[in-house]
Design an enzyme around this catalytic site. Sequence first.
Site, PDB file in Angstrom:
ATOM      1  N   LYS A 122      -6.379   4.082 -12.135  1.00 42.24           N
ATOM      2  CA  LYS A 122      -5.251   3.795 -11.252  1.00 42.24           C
ATOM      3  C   LYS A 122      -4.651   2.450 -11.649  1.00 42.24           C
ATOM      4  O   LYS A 122      -5.269   1.406 -11.485  1.00 42.24           O
ATOM      5  CB  LYS A 122      -5.711   3.759  -9.795  1.00 42.24           C
ATOM      6  N   ARG A 143      10.266   4.027  -6.506  1.00 43.55           N
ATOM      7  CA  ARG A 143       9.677   4.926  -5.514  1.00 43.55           C
ATOM      8  C   ARG A 143      10.371   4.806  -4.164  1.00 43.55           C
ATOM      9  O   ARG A 143      10.615   5.789  -3.476  1.00 43.55           O
ATOM     10  CB  ARG A 143       8.177   4.627  -5.355  1.00 43.55           C
ATOM     11  N   CYS A 438      10.090 -10.705  26.650  1.00 39.55           N
ATOM     12  CA  CYS A 438       9.419 -11.613  25.715  1.00 39.55           C
ATOM     13  C   CYS A 438      10.240 -11.708  24.420  1.00 39.55           C
ATOM     14  O   CYS A 438      10.590 -10.674  23.825  1.00 39.55           O
ATOM     15  CB  CYS A 438       8.023 -11.093  25.402  1.00 39.55           C
TER      16      CYS A 438
END
Length: 679
Positions: A122, A143, A438
């Site tokens: 890989k 990609r 918040c």
Amino acid sequence: MVASAEIVQQVSRLREQLQKASYAYYVLDHPIMEDSVYDRLYRQLQDLENQYPDLIVPESPTQRVGDKLAERFTSVEHRVPLYSLENAFNLAEFRQWQERWMRACNASDTPPNSPEYICELKIDGSALALTYENGILVRGATRGNGTIGEDITPNVKTIRSIPLRLTGEVIPERVEVRGEAFLSLEVFACLNQERTEAGEAPFANPRNGAAGTLRQLDPRIVASRRLDFFAYTLHLPETSTLPRSQWEALEWLSEWGFKVNPNRTCCPSLAAVEQYYRRWEMERHQLPYLTDGVVVKLNDLALQTQLGFTQKFPRWAIALKYPAEELPTVVKSVTVQVGRTGALTPVAELEPIQLAGTTVKRATLHNGDRIAQLDLCIGDTAIVRKAGEIIPEVVRVLPELRPPGASRYEMPTVCPECNAPVVKLETEAVTRCINRACPAILRGALIHAVGRDALDIDGLGEKLAAQMVEQQLLRSLPDLYELTINDLMKLDRMGEKSAQKLVEAIAASKTRPWHCILYAIGIRHVGAVNAKLLCEAFPSIEQLAQATEKELESVKGIGSEMSAAIVQWFQQPENQTLMQRLQALGLSLSATPSTPVIAATSLTGKTFVLTGTLPSLTRSQAKTRIEAAGGKVTNSISSKTHYLVVGDNPGSKLTQAQQLNITQLTQAQLLDLLEGNPY
């Protein structure tokens, strides 16, 4: 000047010689000519092409490095999605993967007898999708998110191990090749040395260096960084002759001129895969590039097709990862981050360490329960690793090295952003701020909502979102659509023209499809892919809001946790009000388009090309609207192009369009055309 037959033959011969030499040098690693000879032949070809421009073709070796900067990268849709790989972090998880795919085969009554596996290292780089037509490289794309990438063809052409023209006896009419672009360790070290000497920040690791290089706007910079490439799969039209196995596909790639990983192997059994994995766990440190594991694929392509994909991963492949590096360092303090769902995430501030190729100064502690399990004190020496070699995390502490008087860390009882009390449900490990006003929640919600897969509002980034919240310009998402130019001009570095553009971009986002708006509102657990599935099953906000948990779970990919979150979200009055406001503001909360019917087919058969920056539409928004009206958007000008849509700072496409007498449109004219007014 017209070239003679002799000149044409000479140019063809020079290209063939240079291509062979490049293949031998960059792919086979076996040079067949001296550099000086290559340079002389290259110069001869370059001189002839300059003298006879009609002889220049895209696959010529002289066309690898472009002279012009990219205007901006164009988004492109992958014909076949680039799926991520499921990870196995040990051999036990790997064996579980095998059990899962074999159960899937048994369910179809066609279990394989003796499955073979292909193992490849890989590579730690950046994935590319390359499209070839009639053997010529026509597109190289990143990609991206797996479905949409960026067209970086000029940059891809600079990578010497990627052929511009396929070689071999049988060349397909169209093929898409997938692979990994990467920086070798030697090139990476030299590149960082050059950057340091030039006063620039060094790249953190080769993967970041490769990704950053591919997105450079100047192809000459890309060429100077000497990226390499390994091909690992191909996709052919169903009408083509297809390889029968992954091994055969790799052989085809090699014959076409690609570099494939020389350390690949075909394993006849699971035991052989494990042997390969153990062998490279030690030997990988001797490789000239980084690898963090082994990619294992079923060799039989028919079996791959039978198994198919989950929502995220192919069932027939897995990445068997090596254990992450672990190193000790001192925890100097703990800070707390508040996310868009109100979750408080504690982060350890560390003495900097080099871990898996990067400098690590912070590491996640996940939540209060995890801190209690670690028994963490400020000043502790902690073991840190990268989870999946990406996110640094604290694995354990070494209490024997704890300094005298060190105090245990306790999670805060109030939100560090707004001072509101926080809560922790018994069913969750997470501590949350539940104050909807918040600033951290508002900021995170806004940043999420304007993202590419959501409202896709160009020009509204994190800094601007933070200013809007800080100056109380908005308290919920609908407020965004009520902002005026005067409101926005109160923000730092926001002039009238910029404010006008942002107001127009916000207004244009109202045309986003229902599934993008559903993703934008930020229901817990609902991602971009799941939002699309939900909108296909429940085509309107009314249908989704009334759906039961059982009805939601009947949709493939929607589990009990997500269905409960959706039902709970729609039960809250403030969320019902939010959706009513969005609908009143004109956002489409159903799959039925709100544009006039005439727009649905008004551009049928018309081809468009986009250039430059449009005032208030991103390219993806313009493309979506053109295609919704029946038109087609391409990346290059030709005699078949009907319209060129021109924005600010147009590129060479404008000159090409003028030469071909192609009609040019402004954004305003395009919008008129979409409404059925002819040009």
